[in-house]
Motif scaffolding. Sequence first.
Motif, short mmCIF file in Angstrom:
data_model
loop_
_atom_site.label_atom_id
_atom_site.label_comp_id
_atom_site.label_asym_id
_atom_site.label_seq_id
_atom_site.Cartn_x
_atom_site.Cartn_y
_atom_site.Cartn_z
N GLY A 161 -20.50 -45.22 -48.30
CA GLY A 161 -22.02 -45.35 -49.07
C GLY A 161 -21.75 -46.71 -49.83
O GLY A 161 -22.91 -46.88 -50.74
N GLU A 162 -20.73 -47.54 -50.03
CA GLU A 162 -20.67 -48.69 -50.96
C GLU A 162 -20.21 -49.82 -49.88
O GLU A 162 -19.64 -49.70 -49.13
CB GLU A 162 -20.08 -48.28 -51.91
CG GLU A 162 -20.43 -47.52 -52.93
CD GLU A 162 -20.19 -47.39 -54.19
OE1 GLU A 162 -19.21 -48.14 -54.61
OE2 GLU A 162 -20.36 -46.54 -55.12
N LEU A 163 -20.86 -51.08 -50.51
CA LEU A 163 -20.13 -52.18 -49.89
C LEU A 163 -18.61 -52.48 -50.58
O LEU A 163 -18.96 -52.31 -51.99
CB LEU A 163 -20.75 -53.58 -50.00
CG LEU A 163 -22.15 -53.38 -48.91
CD1 LEU A 163 -22.95 -54.86 -49.23
CD2 LEU A 163 -21.55 -53.40 -47.49
N ILE A 164 -17.54 -52.38 -50.02
CA ILE A 164 -16.37 -52.67 -50.66
C ILE A 164 -15.86 -54.16 -50.62
O ILE A 164 -15.95 -54.68 -49.52
CB ILE A 164 -15.25 -51.62 -50.06
CG1 ILE A 164 -15.78 -50.20 -50.17
CG2 ILE A 164 -13.84 -52.04 -50.79
CD1 ILE A 164 -15.98 -49.67 -51.62
N ARG A 165 -15.58 -54.52 -51.65
CA ARG A 165 -15.05 -56.16 -51.74
C ARG A 165 -13.52 -55.97 -50.95
O ARG A 165 -12.81 -55.37 -51.51
CB ARG A 165 -15.05 -56.98 -53.00
CG ARG A 165 -14.36 -58.20 -52.86
CD ARG A 165 -14.87 -59.00 -54.18
NE ARG A 165 -13.84 -60.10 -54.27
CZ ARG A 165 -14.03 -61.02 -55.11
NH1 ARG A 165 -15.24 -61.16 -55.71
NH2 ARG A 165 -13.13 -62.23 -55.13
N ILE A 166 -13.41 -57.02 -49.90
CA ILE A 166 -12.25 -57.27 -49.34
C ILE A 166 -11.63 -58.62 -49.60
O ILE A 166 -12.34 -59.46 -49.52
CB ILE A 166 -12.16 -56.95 -47.67
CG1 ILE A 166 -13.05 -55.83 -47.29
CG2 ILE A 166 -10.78 -57.29 -47.26
CD1 ILE A 166 -13.31 -55.57 -45.94
N ASP A 167 -10.24 -58.49 -50.16
CA ASP A 167 -9.55 -59.79 -50.38
C ASP A 167 -8.74 -60.13 -49.30
O ASP A 167 -8.29 -61.41 -49.05
CB ASP A 167 -8.78 -59.80 -51.89
CG ASP A 167 -9.82 -59.75 -52.99
OD1 ASP A 167 -10.40 -60.64 -53.35
OD2 ASP A 167 -10.11 -58.66 -53.31
N SER A 168 -8.18 -59.19 -48.83
CA SER A 168 -7.16 -59.16 -47.65
C SER A 168 -7.43 -58.23 -46.63
O SER A 168 -7.48 -56.95 -47.26
CB SER A 168 -5.57 -59.25 -48.29
OG SER A 168 -4.84 -59.00 -46.96
N GLN A 169 -7.70 -58.43 -45.51
CA GLN A 169 -7.71 -57.51 -44.36
C GLN A 169 -6.70 -56.49 -44.08
O GLN A 169 -6.76 -55.19 -44.07
CB GLN A 169 -8.31 -58.37 -43.01
CG GLN A 169 -8.91 -57.06 -42.03
CD GLN A 169 -10.15 -56.42 -42.55
OE1 GLN A 169 -11.06 -57.07 -42.97
NE2 GLN A 169 -10.00 -55.10 -42.34
N LEU A 170 -5.58 -56.96 -44.08
CA LEU A 170 -4.39 -56.53 -43.96
C LEU A 170 -4.21 -55.14 -45.28
O LEU A 170 -3.86 -54.21 -44.97
CB LEU A 170 -3.17 -57.29 -43.91
CG LEU A 170 -1.78 -56.42 -43.82
CD1 LEU A 170 -1.89 -55.57 -42.57
CD2 LEU A 170 -0.65 -57.70 -43.99
#
Length: 312
Positions: free
Chosen positions: A155-164
């Motif tokens: 239900g939300e856009l989550i910020r990603i700093d590292s895909q791993l």
Amino acid sequence: MKVFDLFSKRQKKLRGEVTDVYTYDTIAQPLRVQVIHIWRDTLGNERQYQDRYVEGHQEAQTAYTFIVETLCREYGLFVLPPAEPYRGRNCLEELANFLLNENDSKRVLDAIELSFRYIDKITRKERGYALSDKEIAELNVRFREQGVGYEYDDGELIRIDSQLLHTETVKPALALLRAEPAYAGAQAEFLTAHEHYRHGRTKEALAECLKALESLMKAICTKRGWTYDPNATANTLIKILFDKGLVPSFWQQHFAALRSTLEAGVPTGRNKLGGHGQGVEVIQVPEHIVAYVLHLTASAIVFLGAAERALP
């Protein structure tokens, strides 16, 4: 719709032109267009929106009208720019033009998040889980292809700093919290922490991380019938988990350090903020510290959840 591995994409990979560094403030035009393609496939295309005799007409009208009117109300507008007020309204066209022309990346993300929340919660009931899951998966692939550091989840856009790190810590943590009704409070707080982080509210993000961890520990105590004070802090709750054998004693120092990290970035009371008059410095928490704490909290959630499941 399936994402195709085109020749040009493969050549970019071979030439090393696929970025490993995410951007957050620039939403590329190709990504905006790809989102509109997904809307057409899922919420309805132009013919479905305009022709009342075509199957899916009512669903398309309802979906686009809800999304547009919700954004207008929240922004204090009558229409989404660049549309002009009081002309014949076509909400599909208004939403698409807004997405293509809006300069504020946060508002672009608002439109994407709200529309996919509608697809996730409403459209999937009308047209089936498989379709909605495919379209959400395509959105996340498009984010990665364009080097935009967000992913839609729960239900939300989550910020990603590292895909791993996201794949190995955040996603398992969200899955664990979502699977257990008793962890609903912790889930809401962990998602709120990510929402604060996405909007640059770093101190608030740290505070919600600590709340999520405390809520999870309280939920574990409740599930296991272990007595605790409802107002207990993280330190007290950690001690209960140690005393009951949930966490081996040799991990005590690690979890105490986690709590210290979380609390250190959150001002106690307001004595460090600008509310006491001029001359008082406002604490600024760097984003890389918050990213570290979010991933640390996710790891702790996965660890504690797995430890609780392993108990007889």
